[in-house]
Write a protein that holds these residues in place. Structure first.
Motif, PDB file in Angstrom:
ATOM      1  N   VAL A 138       0.837  -1.193   0.000  1.00 45.45           N
ATOM      2  CA  VAL A 138       0.000   0.000   0.000  1.00 45.45           C
ATOM      3  C   VAL A 138       0.875   1.246   0.000  1.00 45.45           C
ATOM      4  O   VAL A 138       2.018   1.223   0.453  1.00 45.45           O
ATOM      5  N   ASN A 139       0.321   2.318  -0.520  1.00 42.79           N
ATOM      6  CA  ASN A 139       0.985   3.616  -0.492  1.00 42.79           C
ATOM      7  C   ASN A 139       0.501   4.357   0.748  1.00 42.79           C
ATOM      8  O   ASN A 139      -0.609   4.883   0.776  1.00 42.79           O
ATOM      9  N   LEU A 140       1.324   4.386   1.771  1.00 43.32           N
ATOM     10  CA  LEU A 140       0.921   4.981   3.036  1.00 43.32           C
ATOM     11  C   LEU A 140       0.621   6.473   2.898  1.00 43.32           C
ATOM     12  O   LEU A 140      -0.183   7.020   3.661  1.00 43.32           O
ATOM     13  N   SER A 141       1.236   7.135   1.946  1.00 46.82           N
ATOM     14  CA  SER A 141       1.015   8.569   1.775  1.00 46.82           C
ATOM     15  C   SER A 141      -0.397   8.890   1.318  1.00 46.82           C
ATOM     16  O   SER A 141      -0.836  10.037   1.409  1.00 46.82           O
ATOM     17  N   GLU A 142      -1.142   7.889   0.830  1.00 47.94           N
ATOM     18  CA  GLU A 142      -2.527   8.128   0.428  1.00 47.94           C
ATOM     19  C   GLU A 142      -3.445   8.300   1.627  1.00 47.94           C
ATOM     20  O   GLU A 142      -4.569   8.770   1.478  1.00 47.94           O
ATOM     21  N   GLY A 143      -2.997   7.890   2.805  1.00 43.56           N
ATOM     22  CA  GLY A 143      -3.749   8.146   4.022  1.00 43.56           C
ATOM     23  C   GLY A 143      -4.775   7.105   4.405  1.00 43.56           C
ATOM     24  O   GLY A 143      -5.489   7.278   5.392  1.00 43.56           O
ATOM     25  N   SER A 144      -4.868   6.001   3.662  1.00 41.43           N
ATOM     26  CA  SER A 144      -5.862   4.979   3.996  1.00 41.43           C
ATOM     27  C   SER A 144      -5.430   4.114   5.173  1.00 41.43           C
ATOM     28  O   SER A 144      -6.277   3.491   5.829  1.00 41.43           O
ATOM     29  N   PHE A 145      -4.116   4.040   5.417  1.00 42.96           N
ATOM     30  CA  PHE A 145      -3.601   3.204   6.501  1.00 42.96           C
ATOM     31  C   PHE A 145      -2.571   3.977   7.320  1.00 42.96           C
ATOM     32  O   PHE A 145      -1.823   4.792   6.779  1.00 42.96           O
TER      33      PHE A 145
END
Length: 311
Positions: free
Chosen positions: A132-139
Motif C-alpha cells: 500500500v501507499n501509506l502517503s494516500e492516508g488509507s492506513f
C-alpha cells in the motif's frame, strides 16, 4: 458543512478518485459530495479539479492546495492525538494493512493482547498481499514480509522468518525427494502468485541468489491454501517458515533442499515519518516487537528491532 470538512472531502476525492467512492465512504450522496466541493471552490474563487465524464484530475492550483491541505489535516490529527495523550489515554482508531497469511495467523492474537492493555484503541486490519501507499492516508501502518523496502518509510523489524521449501512425507514417499534444485522441474510444484519474484522460485547457492521457473501444478495467492495442498500431498511448495509452522509441528510437512535455503526475510511494521507520532501507533509497534520476541515459536534467531528509515 464548514470549510475544514470541505477540505477533508476534497482530499478524499483526490485519494479515492471519484465522488461516488467518497460518498460511499462518508455514507452521503454523490450530489452532497459535489455540493461540498463546489462550496470549497467557490470560497477560493478557483477550480481545484478538472472534471470529465471519465476521470478527475487536479488543476495546478488544486495540486498545490491538496498537498498543503493534507499537511493541515495531519497537523489537526496530530494535535488531537497529542491532546489525548496529555490525559494519558491511548485511544483512537488504528488502520493496519497486513499480508493475508501473516495477518490472519499471527496478527489477531497480537492485536487481542495489545487491546487488553489499551482498550481505548480500535484496530481496523485489512488483509491483502499488495503493498500500500501509506502517503494516500488509507492506513496508518503496513506490515510487510520482505527482503526489500521502498523509500520514504520508517521500518521497524518485528520478526523474521526463513523462505524454505516443503513437501509432505506422503508426497516424498511416492515421488522421491529432490536433492538438487534442478530436480524440481520433474516434480509437481505449488506456486504462490504475485510475489516479487513472479513465476520464479529463489534459492541460495554459495551466497548467490538463483532463480528457477518451476513446472507448477497448482497456484494460488493464498499461502494457507498452498500449505494445505502440500500437506495433502499435491506437491512441493516454497513458503516463509511462519506460514508452515503448524504443519511442521504436526509432521504434515517437512523441509527439503535445506542447503539452498534463502537468508531470512524480515517482517516489518512500516509507517510514514512524522514530526509527532500518535501514541496509538508507537505503543502498538513497540508492543509488536516485544510480543513477537516473546512468542517467537517459528524462528530461533534473535530479532533485530532497530528502527530503519529508507531514503
Amino acid at each position: 458543512m464548514d470549510k475544514l470538512n470541505n477540505i477533508q472531502v476534497f482530499c478524499r476525492i483526490v485519494e479515492l478518485g471519484t465522488f461516488a467512492a467518497v460518498a460511499r465512504e462518508m455514507n452521503l450522496s454523490a450530489m452532497m459530495i459535489s455540493k461540498y466541493m463546489a462550496q470549497l471552490e467557490e470560497s477560493l474563487g478557483v477550480a481545484l479539479l478538472n472534471r470529465t465524464t471519465r476521470q478527475l484530475s487536479l488543476t495546478e492550483a488544486g495540486e498545490i492546495y491538496y498537498y498543503r491541505s493534507k499537511q493541515l489535516l495531519e497537523d489537526f490529527s496530530e494535535l488531537d492525538e497529542y491532546t489525548a495523550q496529555l490525559g494519558r489515554q491511548v485511544k483512537g482508531t488504528l488502520k493496519i494493512s497486513a499480508p493475508i497469511d501473516f495477518g490472519g495467523i499471527y496478527m489477531v492474537p497480537a492485536i487481542d493482547a495489545y487491546q487488553r492493555e489499551h482498550p481505548g484503541v480500535r484496530i481496523q486490519m485489512t488483509l491483502h498481499n499488495s503493498r500500500v501507499n501509506l502517503s494516500e492516508g488509507s492506513f496508518d501502518l503496513s506490515i510487510l514480509v520482505t527482503d526489500s523496502l521502498e523509500p520514504g518509510v520508517v521500518a521497524r523489524k518485528i520478526a523474521e522468518t526463513r523462505l524454505c521449501t516443503y513437501a509432505s512425507p506422503a508426497y516424498l514417499a511416492e515421488h522421491g525427494e529432490p536433492e538438487q534444485i534442478d530436480a524440481l522441474h520433474s516434480h509437481r510444484c505449488l506456486h504462490y502468485i504475485d510475489t516479487p519474484h513472479k513465476d520464479y522460485w529463489v534459492f541460495n547457492i554459495d551466497e548467490d541468489e538463483v532463480k528457477i521457473k518451476t513446472n507448477w501444478h497448482f497456484a494460488s495467492n493464498n499461502g494457507r491454501a498452498l500449505c494445505q495442498a502440500a500437506a495433502l500431498g499435491m506437491g512441493i511448495t516454497q513458503a516463509p517458515e511462519i506460514s508452515v509452522a503448524n504443519y511442521l509441528a504436526h509432521g504434515q510437512l517437512v523441509e527439503i533442499l535445506q542447503a539452498y535455503r534463502m537468508p531470512s526475510l524480515a517482517v516489518y511494521a512500516t509507517y510514514l515519518q512524522r514530526r509527532f507520532l500518535p501514541a496509538k501507533l508507537t505503543t502498538f509497534v513497540d508492543f509488536l516487537i516485544k510480543y513477537f520476541a516473546e512468542n517467537n515459536n517459528y524462528n530461533d534467531d534473535k530479532l533485530n528491532t532497530r528502527e530503519k528509515t529508507t531514503i
